[in-house]
Design an enzyme around this catalytic site. Structure first.
Site, mmCIF file in Angstrom:
data_model
loop_
_atom_site.group_PDB
_atom_site.id
_atom_site.type_symbol
_atom_site.label_atom_id
_atom_site.label_comp_id
_atom_site.label_asym_id
_atom_site.label_seq_id
_atom_site.Cartn_x
_atom_site.Cartn_y
_atom_site.Cartn_z
ATOM 1 N N CYS A 29 25.990 -94.667 -29.319
ATOM 2 C CA CYS A 29 24.787 -94.598 -30.154
ATOM 3 C C CYS A 29 24.299 -93.155 -30.322
ATOM 4 C CB CYS A 29 23.700 -95.481 -29.531
ATOM 5 S SG CYS A 29 22.083 -95.328 -30.291
ATOM 6 N N CYS A 32 20.528 -92.711 -29.673
ATOM 7 C CA CYS A 32 20.254 -92.816 -28.231
ATOM 8 C C CYS A 32 20.506 -91.472 -27.549
ATOM 9 C CB CYS A 32 21.143 -93.879 -27.576
ATOM 10 S SG CYS A 32 20.931 -95.547 -28.221
#
Length: 108
Positions: A29, A32
């Site tokens: 991600c 993230c």
């Protein structure tokens, strides 16, 4: 840092502690990764009463499914064993707002 392996461990943990934040992310991600150090710096400032659980979306799928996580990063605050506040996304402003909300509930 607390890492749990399945939904039952999560349920037991959030019942044991009054204030729990669950951070769900994934190694792949991009958003993230982008906010990881920012989130870590905010977490360090939280009161000790707030317990933090880290969930890898792929490795701990059972927990992510139990939380009904559809996207990462997801932040969920459990208050007295029940979900209270949730934020999905990587906006620094909104992440900060989420954690400020958590902190205000812990202080009161």
């Amino acid at each position: 840092m607390v890492v749990l392996n399945n939904r039952q461990e999560l349920y037991d943990y959030i019942k044991e502690y009054k204030f729990v934040v669950v951070k769900v992310s994934a190694t792949w991600c991009g958003p993230c990764k982008k906010i990881a150090s920012y989130v870590d710096s905010i977490i360090k400032e939280l009161p000790n009463a707030v317990k933090i659980v880290y969930v890898d979306f792929d490795k701990q799928r059972d927990i992510a499914n139990a939380m009904k996580v559809k996207a990462v990063p997801t932040f969920m605050f459990y208050l007295h064993g029940s979900p209270d506040v949730c934020y999905v996304g990587s906006s620094k402003k909104n992440v900060l707002s989420f954690f400020q909300n958590v902190q205000s509930k812990v202080i009161h």
